[in-house]
Structure formats: structure tokens, C-alpha cells
Design a protein around this motif. Structure first.
Motif, PDB file in Angstrom:
ATOM      1  N   LEU A  78      13.491  41.769 122.139  1.00  9.33           N
ATOM      2  CA  LEU A  78      12.054  41.651 121.293  1.00  9.33           C
ATOM      3  C   LEU A  78      11.664  40.259 121.795  1.00  9.33           C
ATOM      4  CD1 LEU A  78      10.297  43.503 119.851  1.00  9.33           C
ATOM      5  CD2 LEU A  78      11.306  42.592 117.785  1.00  9.33           C
ATOM      6  N   GLU A  79      12.473  39.240 121.475  1.00 12.54           N
ATOM      7  CA  GLU A  79      11.795  37.902 121.444  1.00 12.54           C
ATOM      8  C   GLU A  79      11.581  37.473 122.835  1.00 12.54           C
ATOM      9  OE1 GLU A  79      13.933  34.885 119.262  1.00 12.54           O
ATOM     10  OE2 GLU A  79      14.246  36.181 117.302  1.00 12.54           O
ATOM     11  N   PHE A  80      12.460  37.956 123.812  1.00 14.86           N
ATOM     12  CA  PHE A  80      12.429  37.631 125.164  1.00 14.86           C
ATOM     13  C   PHE A  80      10.941  38.404 125.738  1.00 14.86           C
ATOM     14  CE2 PHE A  80      16.843  37.055 125.841  1.00 14.86           C
ATOM     15  CZ  PHE A  80      16.791  35.804 126.413  1.00 14.86           C
ATOM     16  N   GLU A  81      10.373  39.357 125.271  1.00 16.82           N
ATOM     17  CA  GLU A  81       9.146  39.799 125.506  1.00 16.82           C
ATOM     18  C   GLU A  81       8.187  39.084 125.261  1.00 16.82           C
ATOM     19  OE1 GLU A  81       8.952  43.886 123.952  1.00 16.82           O
ATOM     20  OE2 GLU A  81      10.578  44.671 125.042  1.00 16.82           O
ATOM     21  N   PHE A  82       8.099  37.969 124.161  1.00 18.38           N
ATOM     22  CA  PHE A  82       6.911  37.259 124.017  1.00 18.38           C
ATOM     23  C   PHE A  82       6.685  36.442 125.396  1.00 18.38           C
ATOM     24  CE2 PHE A  82       8.209  37.726 119.560  1.00 18.38           C
ATOM     25  CZ  PHE A  82       7.014  38.225 119.357  1.00 18.38           C
ATOM     26  N   GLY A  83       7.997  36.065 125.869  1.00 15.31           N
ATOM     27  CA  GLY A  83       7.647  35.318 127.454  1.00 15.31           C
ATOM     28  C   GLY A  83       7.372  36.211 128.524  1.00 15.31           C
ATOM     29  N   THR A  84       8.013  37.176 128.398  1.00 11.11           N
ATOM     30  CA  THR A  84       7.599  37.988 129.745  1.00 11.11           C
ATOM     31  C   THR A  84       6.101  38.674 129.921  1.00 11.11           C
ATOM     32  OG1 THR A  84       8.950  39.994 128.787  1.00 11.11           O
ATOM     33  CG2 THR A  84      10.144  38.425 130.355  1.00 11.11           C
ATOM     34  N   ASN A  85       6.099  39.377 128.492  1.00 13.09           N
ATOM     35  CA  ASN A  85       4.753  40.071 128.546  1.00 13.09           C
ATOM     36  C   ASN A  85       3.585  39.723 127.557  1.00 13.09           C
ATOM     37  OD1 ASN A  85       6.878  41.907 129.507  1.00 13.09           O
ATOM     38  ND2 ASN A  85       6.146  43.741 128.303  1.00 13.09           N
ATOM     39  N   TRP A  86       3.881  38.514 127.063  1.00 10.92           N
ATOM     40  CA  TRP A  86       2.812  38.038 126.291  1.00 10.92           C
ATOM     41  C   TRP A  86       2.743  36.352 126.473  1.00 10.92           C
ATOM     42  CZ3 TRP A  86      -0.185  41.703 124.418  1.00 10.92           C
ATOM     43  CH2 TRP A  86       0.329  43.082 124.362  1.00 10.92           C
ATOM     44  N   SER A  87       2.749  36.069 127.599  1.00  9.64           N
ATOM     45  CA  SER A  87       2.941  34.489 127.860  1.00  9.64           C
ATOM     46  C   SER A  87       1.599  33.941 127.498  1.00  9.64           C
ATOM     47  CB  SER A  87       3.451  34.296 129.600  1.00  9.64           C
ATOM     48  OG  SER A  87       2.184  34.787 130.186  1.00  9.64           O
ATOM     49  N   ASN A  88       0.488  34.517 127.710  1.00 13.80           N
ATOM     50  CA  ASN A  88      -0.804  33.724 127.138  1.00 13.80           C
ATOM     51  C   ASN A  88      -0.753  33.631 125.729  1.00 13.80           C
ATOM     52  OD1 ASN A  88      -1.771  33.744 129.775  1.00 13.80           O
ATOM     53  ND2 ASN A  88      -2.935  35.631 129.857  1.00 13.80           N
ATOM     54  N   TYR A  89      -0.171  34.725 124.954  1.00 19.00           N
ATOM     55  CA  TYR A  89      -0.096  34.448 123.558  1.00 19.00           C
ATOM     56  C   TYR A  89       0.938  33.266 123.197  1.00 19.00           C
ATOM     57  CZ  TYR A  89       2.170  35.602 119.055  1.00 19.00           C
ATOM     58  OH  TYR A  89       2.837  35.448 117.703  1.00 19.00           O
ATOM     59  N   SER A  90       2.193  33.157 123.844  1.00 16.11           N
ATOM     60  CA  SER A  90       3.293  32.302 123.803  1.00 16.11           C
ATOM     61  C   SER A  90       2.334  30.746 124.227  1.00 16.11           C
ATOM     62  CB  SER A  90       4.113  32.516 124.650  1.00 16.11           C
ATOM     63  OG  SER A  90       4.811  33.704 124.237  1.00 16.11           O
ATOM     64  N   TRP A  91       1.702  30.677 124.841  1.00 20.28           N
ATOM     65  CA  TRP A  91       0.919  29.486 125.339  1.00 20.28           C
ATOM     66  C   TRP A  91       0.096  29.122 124.287  1.00 20.28           C
ATOM     67  CZ3 TRP A  91       0.789  24.962 127.599  1.00 20.28           C
ATOM     68  CH2 TRP A  91      -0.495  24.309 127.458  1.00 20.28           C
ATOM     69  N   MET A  92      -0.853  29.870 123.906  1.00 24.67           N
ATOM     70  CA  MET A  92      -1.825  29.660 122.788  1.00 24.67           C
ATOM     71  C   MET A  92      -1.313  29.566 121.539  1.00 24.67           C
ATOM     72  SD  MET A  92      -5.050  32.118 124.233  1.00 24.67           S
ATOM     73  CE  MET A  92      -6.305  31.195 123.357  1.00 24.67           C
ATOM     74  N   VAL A  93      -0.258  30.212 121.028  1.00 24.28           N
ATOM     75  CA  VAL A  93      -0.001  30.183 119.657  1.00 24.28           C
ATOM     76  C   VAL A  93       1.690  29.662 119.391  1.00 24.28           C
ATOM     77  CG1 VAL A  93      -1.643  31.724 118.752  1.00 24.28           C
ATOM     78  CG2 VAL A  93       0.780  32.565 119.170  1.00 24.28           C
ATOM     79  N   GLY A  94       2.072  29.204 120.516  1.00 25.20           N
ATOM     80  CA  GLY A  94       3.812  28.994 120.445  1.00 25.20           C
ATOM     81  C   GLY A  94       4.241  27.769 119.687  1.00 25.20           C
ATOM     82  N   ASP A  95       3.139  27.075 119.306  1.00 28.50           N
ATOM     83  CA  ASP A  95       3.523  25.701 118.683  1.00 28.50           C
ATOM     84  C   ASP A  95       3.483  26.283 117.189  1.00 28.50           C
ATOM     85  OD1 ASP A  95       3.417  22.885 118.254  1.00 28.50           O
ATOM     86  OD2 ASP A  95       1.965  23.607 116.713  1.00 28.50           O
ATOM     87  N   ILE A  96       3.040  27.331 116.647  1.00 25.87           N
ATOM     88  CA  ILE A  96       2.881  27.789 115.311  1.00 25.87           C
ATOM     89  C   ILE A  96       4.113  28.993 115.162  1.00 25.87           C
ATOM     90  CG2 ILE A  96       1.638  28.677 113.553  1.00 25.87           C
ATOM     91  CD1 ILE A  96      -1.039  27.811 115.115  1.00 25.87           C
ATOM     92  N   PHE A  97       3.935  29.862 115.955  1.00 21.87           N
ATOM     93  CA  PHE A  97       4.889  31.100 116.030  1.00 21.87           C
ATOM     94  C   PHE A  97       6.205  30.561 116.173  1.00 21.87           C
ATOM     95  CE2 PHE A  97       6.500  35.056 117.533  1.00 21.87           C
ATOM     96  CZ  PHE A  97       6.230  35.908 116.784  1.00 21.87           C
ATOM     97  N   GLY A  98       6.346  29.739 117.082  1.00 16.52           N
ATOM     98  CA  GLY A  98       7.768  29.182 117.408  1.00 16.52           C
ATOM     99  C   GLY A  98       8.403  28.457 116.277  1.00 16.52           C
ATOM    100  N   ALA A  99       8.124  27.941 115.428  1.00 17.85           N
ATOM    101  CA  ALA A  99       8.397  27.191 114.364  1.00 17.85           C
ATOM    102  C   ALA A  99       9.229  28.232 113.327  1.00 17.85           C
ATOM    103  CB  ALA A  99       7.496  26.445 113.628  1.00 17.85           C
TER     104      ALA A  99
END
Length: 511
Positions: A78-99
Motif C-alpha cells: 500500500l505504501e509503495f503505491e503512493f510512489g508508483t501510482n500517485w507520484s503527483n500526489y506524493s510530490w504535492m503533499v509528501g511534506d505533510i503526508f510523509g510526516a
């Protein structure tokens, strides 16, 4: 812009994430609740010194360990899918979601990894007290893990504590505590964990009912039923309380989701809560059709749920799409117009930034700031896109509520008959108990559908549509991996069921 995105790619990416999340959620609630039940059983053993409680604790601990191991495998994917399928999401909110995800690794995984081995292999190697402490730490660690995941998910439902960086087109964290203690995070965590406790208590009732029907391990089954029923009754009360808070929060921050949950198209004062209803699938926003073929309502209850006042106004789908000036509601149509302004001004700012045009940057930013909050709406194609799949959300919500209302009655029946020492003869209740955990899984999956499908089309509520969040890869890649995961997860589930059934058939150690 959504016009440039392959919408079938978005659909397949959403389907793959939903598949992974729903399979993962088969294992997680059992882990969360069973960890506490094992801790209860072992606490009784340490307090009384009676060996049968130790055997009970070890039996349920074995089932917990099987479920824990397979649940971890689905969670990693599930966590890998943030990078493979939702990379724009990860770029735009990764600073918050990653914490919160990092906090989960640092705090929760550390605790679980440290004490898990002691709990399983330390029975005869450490003192009773330290072993009991380890068991409780595994339970606490499991809930901490859920806390950080649910904080991250709640932020997607109610994004707070952040600011938008126009130069990078990223949302960045400004206040961690605001993210952690937002009303959505609190209600999300309490409702989800308490429903997980209910599911695990029903799991114990299901297995114990099977023992009673077979006439095996009767005394241990009755002891397990007493503890699980008390845990289930208390947890059910908290599910109802936290569910009420979740609906109240949704009314504040996700009114479209609440309208979909209730099939409410036209807002009204003193809105009634639909106890049971059949929707007309041909009903569309803005038309004059009655949304229901059949409905049974409790007058004023939806208004009470949403605003704590029985006569208050609750907006419907039409009010939220087309606006309602009388109640000060800005419609999606106007929000889209402002959002498109925001997109244009943001593009002008980035263009000026690239050219080193300071005056142009200031001018574009000044125009962007008043419409910044509508940026996500600038990517919608039509106002009706802001409505989630209404039938799916409506029926899922009502299935969840109906089953959630049934479970406390089951717990009370088991508790009363066991306390009166009449449980062995109540075979009708054993058959109900056998179905308990399966009904709980249905309720849990329905709850996730309400939470996740109900916030569509948003990846981040009002800020980021799923069409912008998706990775622009070939649709075939997502289709292939979808079916790979479907086969893999089904195999894992079948493996878990087989191993679980084998262990249950063996039962607890004999005295």
C-alpha cells in the motif's frame, strides 16, 4: 489539467488502491483488537496465577501472530503505491503526508519490533511481569501505528496546518500539532479503532461459538466469551459516540459526503435521518425527481446529527453544486470559476519566476492569493464531478449503521447467558455467534467505502482531485499490476484462512 489525463488510467489506479486498502483492512482491525484481548487474558493470568488463563492467552496470541504477519505484507504494498501510482500526489503533499508515516516508523514500529519477540518467545525466559508488559506494549504499538496512518488519512479529508508554496506547487506543513489534533483526526482514530475492537471481540465469539457447538474446550470458550463480550459492549458504545462525532465533523468539513450518505438532494430545515430507503438510480442533481422509491425517516434527526439542533438547515447535493444564497452556500459552479482564475494566476507566477520578472511575480501572486483556496476546483470539468458515487456511499453507510446497531445486542446476549451459565444450551446463539465476525468484516469494509468513496473526486479535500494526483503512466501497467495484486492478496487471504482454521481446530492446550 484533467482534460489531458487518461480518465481510464485514473479509474484503474483508484481501483488498484481500493483493492489493496480493502484487503489490508481485512487484517488490520483483527490485529488492533486481538492485541488488547490477548493483553486482557494474560493480565487475568498474572493476577490470578491460574494456568488455564495462560493457555487461553497463548491460543489467541497464536491467531494474532498469524494475522499480524500477513497484514504487514499487504500494508507494505500500500505504501509503495503512493510512489508508483500517485507520484503527483506524493510530490504535492509528501511534506505533510510523509510526516505521520515517518512517525509511525519511528514510534509504533520500534515498539512493536522490540516487544513482539519477547511476547511470543519469552514465556519461560523473562519474568511474568515483564512478559505482560511486553504484551501490552505490542497492543499499544499496534494502536500507535493506526494513529499515525489515520492522522495522515484524516488530513486528506480535512487539510489543515499547512501552507501552499506557489514556486514549487507544493503543500507544506506549517503546524504539526494542528494536523495531529484536528477534529477529523480525532474522530477518525477513535471511530476506526473502536470498530476494530468490536470486530476482534466478534472474532473471539465466532471461534468460541464453534467450540461450544462441537463440545470442545467449553470452559475456555466460556471464559473467552465473558472477556470478549465485555470488551465488545464497551467498544460498541464508543463506536456509537465516535460515529456521531464523525458525522458532525463531516457536516462541518465534508458536507457533500454527508449529503451522499443520506441521499439528500435538496437541503431542508429539520432534515430527517433515513433509517431505511431505496434510491431511484435515475435521479440526477438538479432534476425534479424524488430521490427515493421508498424511505423511512426519523424527522429532525439528521439536523440534530449535523448541527446539534433539530430544526437547523442541512444542505443537500443541489445546494452544494448550484449554491444557495439564502443560506450563504457558494456552489461548485462559482468555485470552479474562481479555481480556474487561480490556475491562470499560478501559471503566470511561475512564468514570471522563470524569467526573473520580480514585478510580474508580485502581480501574479497578488491576484492568486484571494482565489488560492479554490485551486483544486479549477481542475474539475463540470460541477456534477464534485458529487461522489451517491448510491454506493448511501447503501454502504446504512449497511454499516444497521450492523453496528446489531453488534451490541449480540454481545449482551452472550454476556447475560454466560453469566447465568446457560450459554451451553443456547445453540441458536452459537449460530448467530458463528456469523458475527463475517458481519463485522462487512461493516468495516462498508465504513471504509463511506470514508474513501465519500470524499471523491478529491485526493485532498477541495485542493487536489484524484485526476491530478495520479502518476501519468501507461494504463496497461496499472491493469497488469491490479490483477497481480488481486491474485497475490487472494492467495494470502486463503493462506491465512487455512492456517487460522488449522490452529483453531487444534484449540488451546489441554489442562
Amino acid at each position: 489539467m484533467l482534460e489531458s489525463v487518461d480518465l481510464s488510467l485514473v479509474a484503474w489506479s483508484r481501483a488498484q488502491f481500493a483493492l489493496t486498502a480493502m484487503y489490508h483492512w481485512i487484517f488490520v482491525p483483527l490485529t488492533l483488537g486481538l492485541s488488547f484481548l490477548v493483553a486482557f487474558f494474560e493480565t487475568i493470568y498474572v493476577k490470578t496465577g491460574r494456568e488455564e488463563w495462560k493457555r487461553i492467552a497463548k491460543f489467541w496470541m497464536t491467531l494474532f501472530g498469524i494475522n499480524f504477519a500477513i497484514g504487514v505484507a499487504t500494508g507494505i504494498i500500500l505504501e509503495f503505491e503512493f510512489g508508483t501510482n500517485w507520484s503527483n500526489y506524493s510530490w504535492m503533499v509528501g511534506d505533510i503526508f510523509g510526516a505521520p508515516l515517518a512517525a509511525e516508523g519511528i514510534f509504533a514500529f520500534f515498539i512493536e519490533a522490540t516487544f513482539f519477540a519477547v511476547m511470543f518467545f519469552g514465556w519461560e525466559r523473562v519474568s511474568k511481569t515483564f512478559h505482560l508488559f511486553s504484551t501490552w506494549m505490542v497492543a499499544v504499538g499496534s494502536s500507535l501505528s493506526a494513529l499515525w496512518i489515520l492522522v495522515a488519512n484524516a488530513w486528506m479529508q480535512y487539510p489543515v496546518g499547512m501552507t501552499f508554496n506557489p514556486a514549487l506547487a507544493r503543500f507544506e506543513m506549517e503546524n504539526f500539532w494542528e494536523v495531529l489534533f484536528s477534529p477529523a483526526a480525532i474522530s477518525h482514530f477513535t471511530h476506526t479503532t473502536s470498530s476494530a475492537f468490536v470486530l476482534s471481540a466478534l472474532f473471539v465469539l465466532t471461534v468460541s461459538s464453534w467450540f461450544l457447538l462441537r463440545g470442545r474446550h467449553v470452559d475456555k470458550a466460556k471464559k473467552s466469551i465473558i472477556v470478549a463480550s465485555v470488551f465488545g459492549v464497551i467498544s460498541s458504545g464508543y463506536v456509537i459516540f465516535s460515529g456521531d462525532e464523525s458525522a458532525y465533523t463531516a457536516a462541518r468539513v465534508q458536507p457533500m459526503k454527508l449529503a451522499a450518505m443520506e441521499g439528500l438532494f435538496t437541503g431542508e430545515n429539520g432534515a430527517g435521518l433515513v433509517v431505511m430507503g431505496i434510491l431511484d438510480p435515475s435521479k440526477q442533481p438538479g432534476d425534479d425527481k424524488d430521490p427515493f422509491f421508498l424511505e423511512i425517516k426519523v424527522p429532525g434527526l439528521l439536523s440534530l446529527l449535523a448541527n446539534r439542533e433539530t430544526g437547523s438547515f442541512v444542505p443537500g447535493v443541489d445546494d452544494l453544486i448550484y449554491g444557495n444564497a439564502q443560506h450563504g452556500i457558494m456552489g461548485v459552479t462559482e468555485r470552479m470559476a474562481r479555481g480556474r482564475e487561480a490556475v491562470v494566476h499560478l501559471a503566470a507566477y511561475k512564468d514570471a519566476l522563470a524569467k526573473g520578472d520580480v514585478a510580474g511575480q508580485q502581480l501574479a501572486l497578488a491576484a492568486f492569493e484571494p482565489v488560492r483556496g479554490y485551486l483544486g476546483y479549477g481542475h474539475l470539468q463540470k460541477p456534477e464531478d464534485a458529487v461522489p458515487p451517491l448510491g454506493l456511499v448511501f447503501y454502504s453507510f446504512h449497511v454499516m449503521v444497521a450492523l453496528g446497531s446489531l453488534f451490541p445486542l449480540i454481545f449482551l446476549a452472550f454476556l447475560v447467558l454466560t453469566a447465568k451459565d446457560r450459554i451451553e444450551g443456547a445453540r441458536w446463539l452459537h449460530y448467530i455467534g458463528l456469523s458475527g465476525v463475517f458481519l463485522a468484516f462487512v461493516a468495516g469494509q462498508a465504513g471504509w467505502i463511506v470514508a474513501e468513496v465519500g470524499r471523491q473526486p478529491w485526493a485532498i479535500q477541495d485542493l487536489l482531485p484524484v485526476g491530478v494526483a495520479v502518476t501519468n503512466i501507461a494504463r496497461a501497467n496499472v491493469q497488469v499490476t491490479f490483477f497481480m495484486f488481486l491474485i497475490l492478496f487472494t492467495a494470502l487471504l486463503l493462506a491465512e484462512i487455512r492456517i487460522m482454521c488449522t490452529q483453531i481446530a487444534k484449540g488451546p492446550e489441554e489442562d
